[in-house]
Design an enzyme around this catalytic site. Structure first.
Site, mmCIF file in Angstrom:
data_model
loop_
_atom_site.group_PDB
_atom_site.id
_atom_site.type_symbol
_atom_site.label_atom_id
_atom_site.label_comp_id
_atom_site.label_asym_id
_atom_site.label_seq_id
_atom_site.Cartn_x
_atom_site.Cartn_y
_atom_site.Cartn_z
ATOM 1 N N GLY A 15 6.051 1.500 0.022
ATOM 2 C CA GLY A 15 6.168 1.327 1.572
ATOM 3 C C GLY A 15 8.050 1.929 1.918
ATOM 4 C CG ASN A 17 6.170 6.188 5.187
ATOM 5 O OD1 ASN A 17 6.778 7.054 6.206
ATOM 6 N ND2 ASN A 17 5.504 6.811 4.018
ATOM 7 C CG MET A 103 -2.773 4.323 -0.747
ATOM 8 S SD MET A 103 -2.888 5.477 0.561
ATOM 9 C CE MET A 103 -3.451 6.127 -0.708
ATOM 10 C CB ILE A 105 -11.583 3.698 4.516
ATOM 11 C CG1 ILE A 105 -10.987 5.129 3.544
ATOM 12 C CG2 ILE A 105 -12.528 3.998 5.033
ATOM 13 C CD1 ILE A 105 -12.526 6.109 3.034
ATOM 14 C CG HIS A 125 -3.674 11.675 7.325
ATOM 15 N ND1 HIS A 125 -4.227 11.260 6.042
ATOM 16 C CD2 HIS A 125 -4.056 13.235 6.862
ATOM 17 C CE1 HIS A 125 -5.025 11.920 5.264
ATOM 18 N NE2 HIS A 125 -4.438 14.121 5.970
ATOM 19 C CG ASP A 165 -7.335 10.244 7.003
ATOM 20 O OD1 ASP A 165 -7.338 10.634 5.833
ATOM 21 O OD2 ASP A 165 -6.853 9.569 7.263
ATOM 22 C CD GLU A 194 3.792 10.454 4.381
ATOM 23 O OE1 GLU A 194 5.266 10.319 3.291
ATOM 24 O OE2 GLU A 194 3.251 10.978 4.229
HETATM 25 C C1 GRF Z 1 2.751 8.854 2.126
HETATM 26 O O1 GRF Z 1 2.794 9.637 1.600
HETATM 27 C C2 GRF Z 1 1.782 8.061 3.195
HETATM 28 O O2 GRF Z 1 1.570 9.566 3.775
HETATM 29 C C3 GRF Z 1 0.466 7.941 1.698
HETATM 30 O O3 GRF Z 1 1.122 7.341 0.875
HETATM 31 C C4 GRF Z 1 2.737 7.197 1.129
HETATM 32 C C5 GRF Z 1 2.547 6.203 1.790
HETATM 33 O O4 GRF Z 1 3.841 5.863 0.525
HETATM 34 N N1 GRF Z 1 -1.145 7.797 2.153
HETATM 35 P P1 GRF Z 1 5.000 4.313 0.836
HETATM 36 O O5 GRF Z 1 4.408 3.252 0.649
HETATM 37 O O6 GRF Z 1 5.544 4.505 2.211
HETATM 38 O O7 GRF Z 1 6.240 4.585 0.423
#
Ligand code: GRF
Length: 211
Positions: A15, A17, A103, A105, A125, A165, A194
């Site tokens: 998490g 992001n 993660m 689809i 992505h 994607d 990101e």
């Molecule tokens: C990120 O690198 C994203 O691109 C990939 O999984 C990771 C997620 O990281 N799909 P987080 O859970 O946001 O730390």
């Protein structure tokens, strides 16, 4: 004054992001938003802890009960899972769903009910549009770099469609691989990029909603 834009965030892992969105929410980088709920497909996702620490309601939405209900068919289990996920999301009346390291689809069983309510879905992505799709893109980019087959990769925020994607990109950023000593160094460089792009992409998607 307009009501804040309601966002639901889907996660599967640490998490970081999601944390970037939480930190940016209601600052000039991401003004007038309300993160109404964080939903994870994994019970032990640390992102659920991050959400709780930010007083954001959380839901664990796991696949197992749907597999138990549809033991003979994984597609049926996935469709039931996705339909239930759509109902969880729509109960929040969001304008936008952000897949932040989610993660799974998603299938039309999730996308169609949201489209009917004009709810947009965007995804982070870790590759450029049309370059690498699916899971393990950072690792694949690193492997190709080591073989001398590429010098850079990138990341994007894109609209989610059924084709994995491949939805229209909202914003992309190249990431140079040169200078990374190993895969963890590239992963760190990508994650830093990101955390900026997911805020920028969410802001752009919200601005597009208001047009
Ligand atoms: C990120 O690198 C994203 O691109 C990939 O999984 C990771 C997620 O990281 N799909 P987080 O859970 O946001 O730390």
């Amino acid at each position: 004054m307009a009501a804040p834009t309601r966002l639901v965030v889907l996660i599967s892992g640490s998490g970081s992001n999601l944390q970037a969105l939480i930190d940016a929410a209601n600052t000039p980088a991401l003004p007038s938003v309300h993160l109404t709920r964080v939903i994870s497909d994994r019970k032990n996702a640390y992102g659920l802890t991050r959400a709780a620490a930010a007083a954001i309601p959380t839901t664990y939405h796991g696949i197992l009960p749907f597999r138990a209900a549809h033991p003979a068919s994984e597609p049926a289990a996935r469709a039931a899972y996705d339909a239930a996920l759509a109902a969880l999301v729509l109960a929040e009346s969001p304008a936008l769903v952000v897949c932040a390291g989610f993660m799974r689809i998603v299938t039309p069983a999730f996308l169609d009910p949201l489209r009917e309510k004009a709810v947009q879905v965007i995804n982070l992505h870790p590759a450029l549009h049309g370059d690498l799709v699916g899971a393990g893109c950072i690792e694949r980019a690193w492997a190709e770099f080591e073989l001398g087959k590429r010098q850079r990769t990138g990341i994007m925020i894109h609209y989610v469609i059924a084709e994995v994607d491949m939805g229209e990109p909202i914003v992309q950023a190249p990431v140079e691989i040169e200078g990374c000593q190993d895969l963890p160094a590239l992963q760190e460089r990508i994650h830093e990029a990101e955390h900026k792009l997911i805020v920028q992409g969410a802001r752009m998607a919200i601005d597009a909603l208001k047009k």
